[in-house]
Motif scaffolding. Sequence first.
Motif, PDB file in Angstrom:
ATOM      1  N   ASP A 239      20.723 -55.895  24.440  1.00 57.95           N
ATOM      2  CA  ASP A 239      20.116 -57.215  24.381  1.00 57.95           C
ATOM      3  C   ASP A 239      20.676 -58.006  23.202  1.00 57.95           C
ATOM      4  OD1 ASP A 239      17.961 -59.089  25.326  1.00 57.95           O
ATOM      5  OD2 ASP A 239      17.280 -58.793  23.270  1.00 57.95           O
ATOM      6  N   PHE A 240      20.954 -57.311  22.096  1.00 56.24           N
ATOM      7  CA  PHE A 240      21.512 -57.983  20.916  1.00 56.24           C
ATOM      8  C   PHE A 240      22.878 -58.573  21.233  1.00 56.24           C
ATOM      9  CE2 PHE A 240      24.263 -57.868  17.159  1.00 56.24           C
ATOM     10  CZ  PHE A 240      23.558 -58.698  16.298  1.00 56.24           C
ATOM     11  N   ALA A 241      23.717 -57.781  21.921  1.00 55.24           N
ATOM     12  CA  ALA A 241      25.056 -58.259  22.267  1.00 55.24           C
ATOM     13  C   ALA A 241      24.983 -59.461  23.202  1.00 55.24           C
ATOM     14  CB  ALA A 241      25.863 -57.132  22.911  1.00 55.24           C
ATOM     15  N   LEU A 242      24.091 -59.400  24.176  1.00 55.35           N
ATOM     16  CA  LEU A 242      23.949 -60.513  25.117  1.00 55.35           C
ATOM     17  C   LEU A 242      23.447 -61.759  24.411  1.00 55.35           C
ATOM     18  CD1 LEU A 242      22.353 -58.684  28.181  1.00 55.35           C
ATOM     19  CD2 LEU A 242      24.705 -59.448  27.940  1.00 55.35           C
ATOM     20  N   THR A 243      22.479 -61.582  23.513  1.00 52.65           N
ATOM     21  CA  THR A 243      21.961 -62.722  22.763  1.00 52.65           C
ATOM     22  C   THR A 243      23.053 -63.377  21.932  1.00 52.65           C
ATOM     23  OG1 THR A 243      19.752 -61.713  22.645  1.00 52.65           O
ATOM     24  CG2 THR A 243      20.244 -63.468  21.064  1.00 52.65           C
ATOM     25  N   SER A 244      23.912 -62.553  21.351  1.00 55.34           N
ATOM     26  CA  SER A 244      25.012 -63.079  20.545  1.00 55.34           C
ATOM     27  C   SER A 244      25.972 -63.894  21.397  1.00 55.34           C
ATOM     28  CB  SER A 244      25.767 -61.924  19.868  1.00 55.34           C
ATOM     29  OG  SER A 244      24.908 -61.205  19.013  1.00 55.34           O
ATOM     30  N   ILE A 245      26.276 -63.404  22.595  1.00 56.02           N
ATOM     31  CA  ILE A 245      27.184 -64.115  23.498  1.00 56.02           C
ATOM     32  C   ILE A 245      26.587 -65.448  23.912  1.00 56.02           C
ATOM     33  CG2 ILE A 245      28.247 -64.054  25.796  1.00 56.02           C
ATOM     34  CD1 ILE A 245      28.358 -60.973  25.460  1.00 56.02           C
ATOM     35  N   ILE A 246      25.300 -65.434  24.298  1.00 52.36           N
ATOM     36  CA  ILE A 246      24.646 -66.655  24.764  1.00 52.36           C
ATOM     37  C   ILE A 246      24.485 -67.647  23.619  1.00 52.36           C
ATOM     38  CG2 ILE A 246      22.501 -67.579  25.733  1.00 52.36           C
ATOM     39  CD1 ILE A 246      22.295 -64.912  27.309  1.00 52.36           C
ATOM     40  N   ASP A 247      24.172 -67.147  22.418  1.00 49.87           N
ATOM     41  CA  ASP A 247      24.067 -68.034  21.260  1.00 49.87           C
ATOM     42  C   ASP A 247      25.401 -68.697  20.963  1.00 49.87           C
ATOM     43  OD1 ASP A 247      21.417 -67.482  20.970  1.00 49.87           O
ATOM     44  OD2 ASP A 247      21.656 -66.064  19.318  1.00 49.87           O
ATOM     45  N   GLU A 248      26.475 -67.920  21.098  1.00 51.21           N
ATOM     46  CA  GLU A 248      27.814 -68.465  20.870  1.00 51.21           C
ATOM     47  C   GLU A 248      28.123 -69.570  21.872  1.00 51.21           C
ATOM     48  OE1 GLU A 248      32.479 -67.036  21.201  1.00 51.21           O
ATOM     49  OE2 GLU A 248      30.883 -65.529  21.111  1.00 51.21           O
ATOM     50  N   ILE A 249      27.730 -69.352  23.115  1.00 53.76           N
ATOM     51  CA  ILE A 249      27.938 -70.370  24.152  1.00 53.76           C
ATOM     52  C   ILE A 249      27.145 -71.625  23.819  1.00 53.76           C
ATOM     53  CG2 ILE A 249      27.495 -70.955  26.563  1.00 53.76           C
ATOM     54  CD1 ILE A 249      27.978 -67.989  27.214  1.00 53.76           C
ATOM     55  N   SER A 250      25.897 -71.449  23.390  1.00 49.01           N
ATOM     56  CA  SER A 250      25.023 -72.583  23.108  1.00 49.01           C
ATOM     57  C   SER A 250      25.545 -73.426  21.951  1.00 49.01           C
ATOM     58  CB  SER A 250      23.614 -72.080  22.775  1.00 49.01           C
ATOM     59  OG  SER A 250      23.085 -71.360  23.865  1.00 49.01           O
ATOM     60  N   VAL A 251      26.122 -72.760  20.943  1.00 49.66           N
ATOM     61  CA  VAL A 251      26.621 -73.470  19.770  1.00 49.66           C
ATOM     62  C   VAL A 251      27.892 -74.252  20.091  1.00 49.66           C
ATOM     63  CG1 VAL A 251      27.619 -73.201  17.472  1.00 49.66           C
ATOM     64  CG2 VAL A 251      25.582 -71.901  18.114  1.00 49.66           C
ATOM     65  N   GLY A 252      28.822 -73.587  20.778  1.00 46.19           N
ATOM     66  CA  GLY A 252      30.113 -74.215  21.009  1.00 46.19           C
ATOM     67  C   GLY A 252      30.275 -74.875  22.359  1.00 46.19           C
ATOM     68  N   ASN A 253      29.246 -74.816  23.167  1.00 43.15           N
ATOM     69  CA  ASN A 253      29.386 -75.286  24.552  1.00 43.15           C
ATOM     70  C   ASN A 253      29.176 -76.786  24.677  1.00 43.15           C
ATOM     71  OD1 ASN A 253      29.621 -75.164  27.364  1.00 43.15           O
ATOM     72  ND2 ASN A 253      27.401 -75.032  27.605  1.00 43.15           N
ATOM     73  N   SER A 254      30.015 -77.399  25.457  1.00 38.12           N
ATOM     74  CA  SER A 254      29.780 -78.786  25.847  1.00 38.12           C
ATOM     75  C   SER A 254      29.124 -78.767  27.213  1.00 38.12           C
ATOM     76  CB  SER A 254      31.100 -79.550  25.907  1.00 38.12           C
ATOM     77  OG  SER A 254      31.897 -79.060  26.967  1.00 38.12           O
ATOM     78  N   CYS A 255      28.526 -79.859  27.573  1.00 34.38           N
ATOM     79  CA  CYS A 255      27.830 -79.921  28.858  1.00 34.38           C
ATOM     80  C   CYS A 255      28.803 -79.958  30.028  1.00 34.38           C
ATOM     81  CB  CYS A 255      26.923 -81.149  28.894  1.00 34.38           C
ATOM     82  SG  CYS A 255      25.577 -81.083  27.685  1.00 34.38           S
ATOM     83  N   THR A 256      30.091 -79.982  29.723  1.00 35.09           N
ATOM     84  CA  THR A 256      31.079 -80.086  30.795  1.00 35.09           C
ATOM     85  C   THR A 256      31.502 -78.723  31.318  1.00 35.09           C
ATOM     86  OG1 THR A 256      32.896 -80.129  29.194  1.00 35.09           O
ATOM     87  CG2 THR A 256      31.945 -82.249  29.855  1.00 35.09           C
ATOM     88  N   GLU A 257      31.044 -77.642  30.689  1.00 33.51           N
ATOM     89  CA  GLU A 257      31.426 -76.297  31.124  1.00 33.51           C
ATOM     90  C   GLU A 257      30.242 -75.566  31.728  1.00 33.51           C
ATOM     91  OE1 GLU A 257      35.115 -74.540  28.471  1.00 33.51           O
ATOM     92  OE2 GLU A 257      33.066 -74.170  27.811  1.00 33.51           O
ATOM     93  N   LEU A 258      30.511 -74.805  32.797  1.00 35.24           N
ATOM     94  CA  LEU A 258      29.509 -73.924  33.386  1.00 35.24           C
ATOM     95  C   LEU A 258      29.892 -72.489  33.082  1.00 35.24           C
ATOM     96  CD1 LEU A 258      28.904 -75.540  36.902  1.00 35.24           C
ATOM     97  CD2 LEU A 258      27.576 -75.856  34.802  1.00 35.24           C
ATOM     98  N   HIS A 259      28.906 -71.689  32.708  1.00 37.05           N
ATOM     99  CA  HIS A 259      29.159 -70.294  32.354  1.00 37.05           C
ATOM    100  C   HIS A 259      28.537 -69.383  33.404  1.00 37.05           C
ATOM    101  CE1 HIS A 259      30.782 -70.909  28.213  1.00 37.05           C
ATOM    102  NE2 HIS A 259      30.167 -72.067  28.372  1.00 37.05           N
ATOM    103  N   TYR A 260      29.340 -68.436  33.884  1.00 42.86           N
ATOM    104  CA  TYR A 260      28.900 -67.493  34.910  1.00 42.86           C
ATOM    105  C   TYR A 260      29.042 -66.072  34.362  1.00 42.86           C
ATOM    106  CZ  TYR A 260      30.158 -71.626  37.694  1.00 42.86           C
ATOM    107  OH  TYR A 260      30.299 -72.909  38.178  1.00 42.86           O
ATOM    108  N   PHE A 261      27.968 -65.304  34.433  1.00 49.87           N
ATOM    109  CA  PHE A 261      28.002 -63.913  33.999  1.00 49.87           C
ATOM    110  C   PHE A 261      28.185 -63.030  35.233  1.00 49.87           C
ATOM    111  CE2 PHE A 261      25.991 -66.203  30.628  1.00 49.87           C
ATOM    112  CZ  PHE A 261      26.395 -65.560  29.456  1.00 49.87           C
ATOM    113  N   VAL A 262      29.292 -62.319  35.277  1.00 53.93           N
ATOM    114  CA  VAL A 262      29.673 -61.566  36.474  1.00 53.93           C
ATOM    115  C   VAL A 262      29.400 -60.077  36.254  1.00 53.93           C
ATOM    116  CG1 VAL A 262      31.491 -61.126  38.152  1.00 53.93           C
ATOM    117  CG2 VAL A 262      31.504 -63.272  36.838  1.00 53.93           C
TER     118      VAL A 262
END
Length: 275
Positions: free
Chosen positions: A93-116
């Motif tokens: 859960d810690f690793a996933l939270t880190s990934i999602i937090d990274e996306i939230s910080v650097g993400n623009s609204c123009t990108e869609l993120h898919y977890f496969v």
Amino acid sequence: MIAGTSLQPPQASFSARLEESIGNSMVNDSISNLTQYTSRSSNDEQAPSFKDDPVPGVLHLMGTRVHNLLQKYMKDGLEDSYTIRIHETASSDFALTSIIDEISVGNSCTELHYFVLHEFEGNPVFKDLKSKSVRIIGYPAVIQCLQTDIALSYHFGRKDSCQTFTLHMTNCLLCFTNFASKTELNELRQMVRHMNGKIIPDYKPDDNNIILVAASAGRAKYETHQSLERQPLKRRWIDDLYALRHDVNARPRLLLLEDQDLYVCPLFYKINGHT
């Protein structure tokens, strides 16, 4: 198609075979009209191309197993169409939270993120991702979008979150009746959603595309469906299709004559000892 299964791709529609064999028996339009999506269906005529997705996307491959399953498709357009990120150790859960937090910080609204993922069932990564309300898709869904040349954003970009493992039930509209157990009903709903099917709570007699899945005969939805010369189906139809969720070539098949006993509810289904 998995060898040994009775669910083989049909050579003719159920309605055509039934009419030829036994004449004017009841035929379920919602089943006989199901089409394979080896190419775009009429509903997808305006869908953007996989290779020209109008919304930039990032595929987060959750583990080396997913990467290996998709490896041979990388050169078929996957790498050219989407940014690929491989997370080899995203199992906590810690690793996933880190990934999602990274996306939230650097993400623009123009990108869609898919977890496969390679699997939803029994996968702790799926459970953790689901709690975070993100787009979760199975590797078969990615391959099916590539095969049909339909952009990921077309199927999965309209909502902030989804859990879609495969596209087996795309364009299928289901309604349930006579299920007394909420646990069983929730299990069925989850399988349908994981196959990209849609569920409606209220039966609409004027919509001949509805597939009615029944636990037993009787009650208003069941009787109305049969009165319109449509055949309710057993839950086994869903179970068997879900069992083929890793088979990217599986389809909601048109019922063959030999499928009748397996999937179509008989007249007095589970009433007074009937099965």
